[in-house]
Write a protein that holds these residues in place. Structure first.
Motif, PDB file in Angstrom:
ATOM      1  N   GLY A   1      34.486  21.655  57.063  1.00 32.13           N
ATOM      2  CA  GLY A   1      33.206  20.546  57.879  1.00 32.13           C
ATOM      3  C   GLY A   1      33.382  19.202  58.463  1.00 32.13           C
ATOM      4  N   THR A   2      35.134  19.398  58.684  1.00 34.89           N
ATOM      5  CA  THR A   2      35.720  17.773  59.628  1.00 34.89           C
ATOM      6  C   THR A   2      35.752  18.490  60.735  1.00 34.89           C
ATOM      7  OG1 THR A   2      38.060  18.395  58.697  1.00 34.89           O
ATOM      8  CG2 THR A   2      36.994  17.015  57.799  1.00 34.89           C
ATOM      9  N   GLU A   3      35.816  19.614  61.165  1.00 33.70           N
ATOM     10  CA  GLU A   3      35.715  20.026  62.408  1.00 33.70           C
ATOM     11  C   GLU A   3      34.199  20.346  62.904  1.00 33.70           C
ATOM     12  OE1 GLU A   3      36.074  23.749  59.744  1.00 33.70           O
ATOM     13  OE2 GLU A   3      36.946  22.051  59.835  1.00 33.70           O
ATOM     14  N   GLN A   4      33.212  20.442  62.452  1.00 36.50           N
ATOM     15  CA  GLN A   4      32.045  20.478  63.185  1.00 36.50           C
ATOM     16  C   GLN A   4      31.460  19.278  63.048  1.00 36.50           C
ATOM     17  OE1 GLN A   4      29.791  23.187  64.229  1.00 36.50           O
ATOM     18  NE2 GLN A   4      31.922  24.414  63.865  1.00 36.50           N
ATOM     19  N   LEU A   5      31.946  18.114  62.664  1.00 35.84           N
ATOM     20  CA  LEU A   5      31.986  16.514  61.961  1.00 35.84           C
ATOM     21  C   LEU A   5      32.651  15.918  63.385  1.00 35.84           C
ATOM     22  CD1 LEU A   5      30.395  14.183  61.063  1.00 35.84           C
ATOM     23  CD2 LEU A   5      32.146  14.259  59.737  1.00 35.84           C
ATOM     24  N   GLY A   6      33.393  17.519  63.778  1.00 37.54           N
ATOM     25  CA  GLY A   6      34.389  16.385  64.884  1.00 37.54           C
ATOM     26  C   GLY A   6      33.701  16.550  66.588  1.00 37.54           C
ATOM     27  N   VAL A   7      33.255  18.214  66.187  1.00 42.37           N
ATOM     28  CA  VAL A   7      32.105  18.412  67.344  1.00 42.37           C
ATOM     29  C   VAL A   7      31.112  17.307  67.741  1.00 42.37           C
ATOM     30  CG1 VAL A   7      30.807  20.392  68.626  1.00 42.37           C
ATOM     31  CG2 VAL A   7      33.335  20.724  67.227  1.00 42.37           C
ATOM     32  N   ARG A   8      30.521  17.169  66.264  1.00 40.24           N
ATOM     33  CA  ARG A   8      29.856  16.166  66.572  1.00 40.24           C
ATOM     34  C   ARG A   8      29.537  15.170  67.453  1.00 40.24           C
ATOM     35  NH1 ARG A   8      24.876  17.320  63.514  1.00 40.24           N
ATOM     36  NH2 ARG A   8      24.812  19.055  62.101  1.00 40.24           N
ATOM     37  N   VAL A   9      30.762  14.507  66.835  1.00 41.34           N
ATOM     38  CA  VAL A   9      31.358  13.063  67.302  1.00 41.34           C
ATOM     39  C   VAL A   9      31.897  13.168  68.707  1.00 41.34           C
ATOM     40  CG1 VAL A   9      32.729  11.315  67.436  1.00 41.34           C
ATOM     41  CG2 VAL A   9      32.282  12.315  65.092  1.00 41.34           C
ATOM     42  N   LEU A  10      32.891  13.792  69.130  1.00 43.18           N
ATOM     43  CA  LEU A  10      32.978  14.300  70.329  1.00 43.18           C
ATOM     44  C   LEU A  10      31.594  13.848  70.921  1.00 43.18           C
ATOM     45  CD1 LEU A  10      34.743  14.635  72.039  1.00 43.18           C
ATOM     46  CD2 LEU A  10      34.608  16.855  72.424  1.00 43.18           C
TER      47      LEU A  10
END
Length: 313
Positions: A148-157
């Motif tokens: 899930g960190t990769e999808q959280l990264g997209v949200r942050v970007l």
């Protein structure tokens, strides 16, 4: 008097974006191009990381590989796209401009051409905001492992302008020993890129995940990694996360599990006196939905300020 629309072509990171200039002086991006450049970044990243698995998909890069790819990312940031493409091509990487449909934003995607091969090298991927001056990074060192960190990264970007998303290209346990554990190895493409961003004095936030049993009673463990350059931002982030209902362990206040003191990207950032935040999230936060939205909104309070602050040498 009939208003006249003037087409203004603006170079962004060596690529071209067409802006429509109105008589009032405001600009807006022209309609995004159709075709392969149209993506949903969240789905693109999910497809990319879905191929990651332990024990396969990683080959250690050589020193020249790491240096050339990191240098090429720097050339992109300086607006020298052709030179960047030439250097990346020599390392079997490619650059394309993509439009993230949900946000309408343009990004330069830097990707390993071997990603879809039978034996991918696993050297990672980068997305650079082309609509704003890049000022900060969000780093995902353990996609597929810290789920899930990769999808959280997209949200942050997506949450703030001027961001750079750096994603490791393999599962943490893909290589021999800890060779693919990019948060603890300096001989990786991921580290070389993050070090280049730190050299340019771009602050960064690195996203991790912990098992529920590792930090009972907490939703988030916030740390500044190996140093204290990010202490003000760390305090602000912890306050923002607390304001969104999360229980936060602040590593600079009390002993916390998973403080990230040995994280090598944090060590380089501290040496360059650049703010670096090492943030661990519980499984519930990383699962998506409202908890992930709240976490990204809290992070945006920090990255939004980074976006407004000029990067100084």
């Amino acid at each position: 008097m009939i208003a006249i629309l003037l087409l203004v072509v603006t170079a962004l990171a060596g690529g071209l974006t067409v802006l429509l200039r109105t008589p009032g002086g405001t600009s807006r991006p022209a309609p995004a191009p159709q075709g392969d450049g149209q993506i949903d970044l969240a789905r693109e990243v999910a497809d990319y990381t879905s191929r990651f698995a332990p024990g396969r998909g990683y080959q250690p890069p050589g020193a020249a590989d790491r240096q050339d790819i990191a240098t090429a990312v720097g050339l992109l940031l300086d607006g020298h796209r052709k030179q960047a493409e030439q250097r990346l091509s020599q390392r079997d990487f490619a650059v394309r401009t993509v439009v993230d449909r949900p946000s309408g934003r343009h990004f330069a995607e830097v990707a390993d051409r071997t990603d879809t091969a039978v034996t991918p090298r696993g050297w990672g991927r980068v997305y650079i905001d082309l609509d704003h001056r890049p000022n900060w990074s969000v780093q995902v060192p353990h996609p597929g492992f810290d789920l899930g960190t990769e999808q959280l990264g997209v949200r942050v970007l997506r949450g703030s302008p001027g961001g750079i998303l750096v994603i490791a290209g393999a599962h943490r346990k893909a290589g021999v020993g800890n060779s693919a554990d990019v948060a603890h190895r300096q001989d990786t493409v991921f580290h070389a890129i993050c070090a280049e961003l730190a050299r340019r004095r771009m602050p960064g936030i690195q996203l991790h995940g912990f098992a529920a049993s590792a930090a009972p009673g907490y939703d988030v463990v916030a740390s500044t990694g190996a140093g204290s350059a990010g202490r003000p931002e760390g305090g602000e982030l912890a306050d923002a996360l607390g304001g969104h209902g999360f229980r936060v362990c602040r590593a600079w206040v009390r002993p916390c599990p998973l403080e990230g003191r040995t994280n090598v990207q944090g060590q380089v950032a501290e040496a360059d006196h650049v703010p670096f935040l090492h943030v661990e999230f519980s499984p519930e936060v990383r699962a998506g939905g409202r908890p992930a939205e709240r976490a990204a909104a809290a992070i945006a309070e920090i990255t939004g300020r980074w976006a407004r602050e000029p990067v100084t040498d």
